[in-house]
Design an enzyme around this catalytic site. Structure first.
Site, PDB file in Angstrom:
ATOM      1  N   LYS A 280       0.845  -1.188   0.000  1.00 55.87           N
ATOM      2  CA  LYS A 280       0.000   0.000   0.000  1.00 55.87           C
ATOM      3  C   LYS A 280       0.887   1.248   0.000  1.00 55.87           C
ATOM      4  CE  LYS A 280      -4.496   1.164   1.986  1.00 55.87           C
ATOM      5  NZ  LYS A 280      -5.436   0.929   3.089  1.00 55.87           N
ATOM      6  N   GLU A 365     -19.799  -4.859  11.245  1.00 57.07           N
ATOM      7  CA  GLU A 365     -20.722  -4.030  12.026  1.00 57.07           C
ATOM      8  C   GLU A 365     -21.783  -4.851  12.747  1.00 57.07           C
ATOM      9  OE1 GLU A 365     -18.981  -1.605   8.715  1.00 57.07           O
ATOM     10  OE2 GLU A 365     -19.990  -3.557   8.810  1.00 57.07           O
ATOM     11  N   ARG A 393     -25.569  -1.144   8.279  1.00 59.48           N
ATOM     12  CA  ARG A 393     -25.344  -2.569   8.057  1.00 59.48           C
ATOM     13  C   ARG A 393     -25.693  -3.406   9.284  1.00 59.48           C
ATOM     14  NH1 ARG A 393     -19.927  -3.481   4.724  1.00 59.48           N
ATOM     15  NH2 ARG A 393     -21.381  -4.581   3.375  1.00 59.48           N
TER      16      ARG A 393
END
Length: 636
Positions: A280, A365, A393
């Site tokens: 990354k 979640e 969610r």
């Protein structure tokens, strides 16, 4: 320069590997330069340059479907599909979206701002392809962080069962938005340490069958032994057991290797998982050194990596984080729970002071919500720190596990209201509507950061069920912070300005907007009251009754979905009490998805401005002075 001449991904197919590598360098320089001015998701896109080039080199978009999980890592895809000339408009109103956007390009086949949806979408597209008798490729690109989401596991299970032809690319950079957590992360780490992928069970069986006379019998024995061999030798055994052919790990910055691996994957009849290792922030030292900070970045200086931040008061998120530490010192039962957003939710300082009381569950979640319910039932005081958009969610768990049990869970709902450049997938304008109707819950929203602190204290001391405080993604007002935290009376509103003829009932940052409008109206001789409706549930019935008795004409002003939020609650209150001769008008977010831009632009688009409020009050005044005016009806 190759990049300026590129306007169609088909042009890549005529390039050599050496030219593709040159193009990768040009794309990185392009991203670093453009995002230094606009901001955006830099580190994640720098990490997938070669991966995206290899995909477009090997396949034919849009006939072949590329499904990017979340979509924040699709900038390279946008560049390669004819949108590089629009990158100056990235995340600006009417400009390029920071995520995949179907209306932008035929190459964008799936859009999402929430993680872990790509595998389900890929399965749906693969099934549709087969139903139609077509033969295009379907490729899902998912990160190792997104793979912690439960929805991804549900899709893996179904894909492995159906065994339809599709490819899943696992982009493994060991870092999602925050450091990854959980068993899946540990499993992938073990795979990363073994770069020699041995298809031992197949090779041994093939060799044995070549032995004259006894080869067949030995091969049958080997078949019985294959599970043992597989578990000993195959690093991707989890995915193999789920029904995938596992290829990798492969170097995600080695174009030749990836292209060769994709060609291998095409020879497999069923689902294939290609495990790609990437870095990354690749190619920009500040982003490589701190990929968390550079995941989503504001404008910066390229040479130094210095981030350019607007000077202003601390953001609500910062005030939340600091106050949570203060409350944590007061009550050792307090624990913070977050679904992979410790930094974005302002919890890093809390985690440093109370490392054992900070729980990051990963992108999960639903699990986080039910975990909080169980923690509360066992006497802890959990704070579920979550963005409004991501809390959507966990709706079922909020209803079923938290509110139905009347568990003492505290919700810290960040990014409530408009979110600016992240746009329609992240707007926090729906949580009032989908939480207000659930029994047992208390909902609050502060007019400023000082009131937020008192709401946090109120929530900690509240022991009669779930309670939520929601706050926006903006800087605070600069209000002085009281040194002593106090509890607010549940359901109490605050009358900030008197006014019997007209009143603006507002919550959150709309309170300041209401005050500014009242100032302008006063100059024109229109006295307008302002009410801080800091409790969205329960309402302040006494104040509503008082306004009705005085014949006050009201506007309910909120940066939330007009359908089902505070304005609806006020109308329901009057209907329930038989007060049918009250004028109430609503100003909220209309029945549209609001796209990316600045928060100021989003408010202008939806009519949530000082000028619009003043115009509405004047219209109400004009109507009330006309003999057939609307003086005796509730209005929306």
């Amino acid at each position: 320069m190759l990049l300026p001449q590129l306007n169609d991904p088909k042009q890549l197919k005529s390039l050599s590997i050496e030219q593709l590598n040159t193009l990768a360098d040009e794309i990185r320089r392009f991203l670093i330069e453009k995002l230094s001015a606009t901001g955006g998701h830099l580190a994640s896109n720098l990490g997938v340059v070669e991966l995206t080039l290899a995909l477009h080199y090997c396949y034919d978009s849009p006939r072949d479907k590329f499904i990017f999980d979340v979509g924040h890592q699709a900038y390279v895809h946008k560049i390669l599909t004819g949108r590089q000339d629009r990158f100056d408009t990235l995340r600006k109103q009417n400009g390029l979206c920071g995520f995949v956007k179907r209306s932008e390009s035929e190459h964008d086949v799936w859009e999402a701002g929430h993680s872990s949806t790509s595998l389900s979408a890929a399965m749906g597209m693969a099934m549709a392809r087969d139903f139609k008798g077509e033969d295009n490729k379907v490729v899902a690109i998912i990160g190792d962080g997104a793979l912690t989401g439960g929805m991804a596991f549900e899709a893996l299970n179904h894909i492995g069962h159906e065994r339809r032809k599709l490819m899943v690319i696992l982009n493994d950079n060991e870092m999602s938005i925050a450091p990854n957590v959980g068993a899946m992360h540990n499993y992938l780490s073990q795979i990363r340490s073994d770069r020699h992928y041995l298809r031992a069970k197949d090779e041994v069986e093939g060799l044995l069958r070549k032995i004259p006379a006894i080869g067949g019998r030995l091969a049958k024995t080997a078949e019985r032994m294959k599970d043992s061999l597989k578990y000993m030798m195959v690093p991707g055994v989890l995915f193999e057991e789920l029904g995938f052919t596992y290829l990798g790990p492969v170097d995600g910055h080695d174009l030749a290797t990836m292209i060769d691996t994709f060609h291998q994957a095409d020879n497999v009849a069923g689902p294939v998982l290609v495990h790609v290792l990437t870095t990354k922030g690749k190619g920009y030292q500040p982003a490589e050194a701190d990929s968390y900070k550079w995941h989503g970045i504001t404008p910066y200086k390229i040479e130094s990596g210095q981030v350019l931040k607007a000077v202003g008061h601390p953001m609500y998120t910062e005030v939340f984080g600091e106050t949570l530490i203060e409350l944590g010192r007061q009550d050792e039962r307090l624990v913070a729970v977050t679904p992979a957003m410790p930094g974005g939710s302002g919890l890093f300082p809390f985690s440093k002071e109370f490392p054992g009381r900070m729980i990051d569950v990963g992108i999960a979640e639903q699990h986080a919500a039910t975990l909080c319910a169980a923690l509360a039932m066992e006497g802890m005081k959990p704070v579920f720190a979550v963005y409004s958009t991501f809390m959507q969610r966990a709706y079922d768990q909020i209803v079923h596990d938290i509110c139905r049990h009347n568990a003492n869970v505290m919700f810290a709902i960040d990014r409530a209201g408009f979110v600016g450049a992240d746009g329609e997938t992240h707007q926090g304008v729906y949580d009032i509507a989908f939480m207000r109707h659930i029994p047992n819950i208390v909902l609050m929203m502060p007019k400023d950061e000082n009131e937020l602190r008192h709401m946090m204290k109120t929530a900690l001391e509240y022991n009669d069920g779930p309670i939520a405080y929601r706050y926006p993604r903006i800087n605070g007002t600069g209000t002085a912070l009281d040194p002593e935290l106090r509890c607010l009376p549940i359901g109490s509103w605050e009358r900030l300005r008197p006014g019997d003829d007209f009143a603006i009932i507002a919550c959150g940052p709309m309170v300041q907007l209401a005050e500014d409008a009242a100032d302008l109206l006063k100059r024109e001789g229109i006295q307008t009251g302002v009410v801080n409706a800091r409790f969205l549930k329960p309402l302040d019935g006494s104040m509503l009754q008082s306004l009705a008795r005085a014949g006050t004409k009201m506007i309910v002003l909120e940066e939330a979905s007009q359908a089902g939020s505070l304005g609806s609650a006020v109308l329901e209150h009057y209907a329930e009490h038989g007060l049918h001769h009250v004028t109430v008008e609503l100003m909220g977010v209309p029945d549209i998805f609001v796209e990316h831009g600045s928060i100021k632009e989003q408010r202008q688009l939806t009519g949530l401005t000082v000028e619009a409020v003043c115009a509405r009050i004047k219209s109400m005044k004009a109507a009330s002075s006309y003999p057939f005016g609307k003086t005796t009806s509730s209005q929306a």
